[in-house]
Design an enzyme around this catalytic site. Sequence first.
Site, PDB file in Angstrom:
ATOM      1  N   SER A  15      36.721 -28.219   9.936  1.00 19.84           N
ATOM      2  CA  SER A  15      37.741 -29.682   9.624  1.00 19.84           C
ATOM      3  C   SER A  15      37.794 -30.242  10.439  1.00 19.84           C
ATOM      4  O   SER A  15      37.775 -30.020  11.728  1.00 19.84           O
ATOM      5  CB  SER A  15      38.461 -28.496   8.938  1.00 19.84           C
ATOM      6  OG  SER A  15      40.348 -28.915   8.824  1.00 19.84           O
TER       7      SER A  15
ATOM      8  N   TYR B 273      45.538 -22.495   9.211  1.00 22.60           N
ATOM      9  CA  TYR B 273      43.703 -23.083   9.252  1.00 22.60           C
ATOM     10  C   TYR B 273      43.359 -23.640  10.295  1.00 22.60           C
ATOM     11  O   TYR B 273      42.307 -23.870  10.653  1.00 22.60           O
ATOM     12  CB  TYR B 273      44.763 -24.277   7.594  1.00 22.60           C
ATOM     13  CG  TYR B 273      43.173 -24.768   7.647  1.00 22.60           C
ATOM     14  CD1 TYR B 273      42.582 -24.375   6.543  1.00 22.60           C
ATOM     15  CD2 TYR B 273      42.833 -26.042   7.788  1.00 22.60           C
ATOM     16  CE1 TYR B 273      42.133 -24.974   6.018  1.00 22.60           C
ATOM     17  CE2 TYR B 273      42.164 -27.329   7.315  1.00 22.60           C
ATOM     18  CZ  TYR B 273      41.335 -26.277   6.543  1.00 22.60           C
ATOM     19  OH  TYR B 273      40.420 -27.529   5.834  1.00 22.60           O
TER      20      TYR B 273
HETATM   21  P1  NAI Z   1      38.625 -26.066  -2.834  1.00 26.48           P
HETATM   22  O1  NAI Z   1      39.844 -25.406  -3.017  1.00 26.48           O
HETATM   23  O2  NAI Z   1      38.488 -27.398  -4.423  1.00 26.48           O
HETATM   24  O3  NAI Z   1      37.729 -24.945  -3.701  1.00 26.48           O
HETATM   25  C1  NAI Z   1      37.493 -24.045  -2.515  1.00 26.48           C
HETATM   26  C2  NAI Z   1      36.657 -23.216  -3.462  1.00 26.48           C
HETATM   27  O4  NAI Z   1      36.526 -21.977  -2.496  1.00 26.48           O
HETATM   28  C3  NAI Z   1      37.290 -22.947  -4.872  1.00 26.48           C
HETATM   29  O5  NAI Z   1      36.241 -23.145  -5.541  1.00 26.48           O
HETATM   30  C4  NAI Z   1      37.949 -21.317  -4.611  1.00 26.48           C
HETATM   31  O6  NAI Z   1      37.497 -20.609  -5.680  1.00 26.48           O
HETATM   32  C5  NAI Z   1      36.957 -20.900  -3.239  1.00 26.48           C
HETATM   33  N1  NAI Z   1      37.677 -20.087  -2.813  1.00 26.48           N
HETATM   34  C6  NAI Z   1      38.801 -19.684  -2.192  1.00 26.48           C
HETATM   35  N2  NAI Z   1      39.095 -17.697  -2.023  1.00 26.48           N
HETATM   36  C7  NAI Z   1      37.523 -17.606  -2.003  1.00 26.48           C
HETATM   37  C8  NAI Z   1      37.107 -16.439  -2.045  1.00 26.48           C
HETATM   38  N3  NAI Z   1      37.605 -15.192  -1.165  1.00 26.48           N
HETATM   39  N4  NAI Z   1      36.418 -16.039  -2.131  1.00 26.48           N
HETATM   40  C9  NAI Z   1      34.749 -17.092  -2.666  1.00 26.48           C
HETATM   41  N5  NAI Z   1      35.508 -18.629  -3.290  1.00 26.48           N
HETATM   42  C10 NAI Z   1      36.799 -17.913  -2.888  1.00 26.48           C
HETATM   43  O7  NAI Z   1      38.100 -26.984  -1.874  1.00 26.48           O
HETATM   44  P2  NAI Z   1      37.666 -27.868  -1.033  1.00 26.48           P
HETATM   45  O8  NAI Z   1      38.599 -29.040  -0.798  1.00 26.48           O
HETATM   46  O9  NAI Z   1      36.864 -27.854  -1.752  1.00 26.48           O
HETATM   47  O10 NAI Z   1      37.383 -27.152   0.296  1.00 26.48           O
HETATM   48  C11 NAI Z   1      35.547 -26.547   0.415  1.00 26.48           C
HETATM   49  C12 NAI Z   1      35.557 -26.427   2.315  1.00 26.48           C
HETATM   50  O11 NAI Z   1      35.903 -27.697   2.818  1.00 26.48           O
HETATM   51  C13 NAI Z   1      37.296 -25.373   2.867  1.00 26.48           C
HETATM   52  O12 NAI Z   1      36.274 -24.858   3.415  1.00 26.48           O
HETATM   53  C14 NAI Z   1      38.324 -26.295   2.817  1.00 26.48           C
HETATM   54  O13 NAI Z   1      39.016 -25.791   4.223  1.00 26.48           O
HETATM   55  C15 NAI Z   1      36.968 -27.929   4.113  1.00 26.48           C
HETATM   56  N6  NAI Z   1      37.687 -28.793   4.288  1.00 26.48           N
HETATM   57  C16 NAI Z   1      38.378 -29.379   2.857  1.00 26.48           C
HETATM   58  C17 NAI Z   1      39.222 -30.270   2.795  1.00 26.48           C
HETATM   59  C18 NAI Z   1      39.563 -31.311   2.051  1.00 26.48           C
HETATM   60  O14 NAI Z   1      40.392 -32.362   2.287  1.00 26.48           O
HETATM   61  N7  NAI Z   1      40.099 -31.120   0.652  1.00 26.48           N
HETATM   62  C19 NAI Z   1      39.395 -31.388   4.891  1.00 26.48           C
HETATM   63  C20 NAI Z   1      38.651 -30.043   5.557  1.00 26.48           C
HETATM   64  C21 NAI Z   1      37.643 -28.930   5.079  1.00 26.48           C
END
Ligand code: NAI
Length: 257
Positions: A142, A155
């Site tokens: 991130s 985080y």
């Molecule tokens: P999101 O919440 O849409 O998707 C995250 C997914 O991870 C979900 O499908 C959830 O069910 C799954 N998940 C959560 N805990 C889990 C576990 N214990 N085991 C298996 N699956 C699990 O979030 P997003 O935004 O798509 O995030 C994806 C990655 O991008 C994350 O690592 C996040 O930290 C990173 N990120 C996101 C940003 C944003 O602004 N959306 C910015 C920078 C990084």
Amino acid sequence: MDNLKDKVALITGGASGIGRATALLFAEEGAAVAIADINQEMGESAQKEIENLGGQIIFIKCDVSKSADCQLAVEQTVATFGGLDILFNNAGIVSRTNVLTITETEWDQVMGVNVKSVFLMSKFAIPYMEKRGEGTIINVSSGWGIQGGENAISYCASKGAVTNMTRAMAIDHGPKNIRVNAVCPGDTDTPMLRSEADGLGIAYDQMVKDSSKGRPLGRIGTPKDIAQAVLFLASDASTFVTGSILVVDGGGLAGTG
Ligand code: NAI
């Protein structure tokens, strides 16, 4: 659209947001895709969406903070598709707290899902990549894995760890032709960002407006913006790239450091 023809990819957190957009793009590019996610309903819906488009896809219910689940996810992927070429360590959670407000349980959860999972999934996946004689791992860090952020202590700690684990893993596994890189998304329009706005008590539209102001491109990211960068690191377009930390944030970090 054959950049990942005959490749097998395993995507954690592939049921939603960035992971789901990447699963879709990888399938369009010819990869067989396994989605490992804790959310069964969303995982099955992502599976259906990609099946309907003619993609090769399986969904595996998995808690990435648990060793046995990670092992099963890797083994099921290999048993279904005959090997593993690409691991996208994307699953993540966020807690908008500081050292005074976070609980010990919450700290452990964030570190388990964001950091330990990268170690566990890679531990089980790398031997199969070694068998293939090549592989590529992409970790999601991130902007807050490079600079600090307000009320996000666990985080920021977790993403800082992912950034430097990426470099260390690139050093350890490069000699076996396994490339390890990270993407650092800036704010991206996903359910996670919406939940952060809710948690902070800010209207989502206002959060997007404020975040866009700090970016030379004047907007936040779409999941597809990030997926395209991941595709570059997963494909043969990046054969000499390893240990690299690719910032994908509309220029948000360009003026810092
Ligand atoms: P999101 O919440 O849409 O998707 C995250 C997914 O991870 C979900 O499908 C959830 O069910 C799954 N998940 C959560 N805990 C889990 C576990 N214990 N085991 C298996 N699956 C699990 O979030 P997003 O935004 O798509 O995030 C994806 C990655 O991008 C994350 O690592 C996040 O930290 C990173 N990120 C996101 C940003 C944003 O602004 N959306 C910015 C920078 C990084």
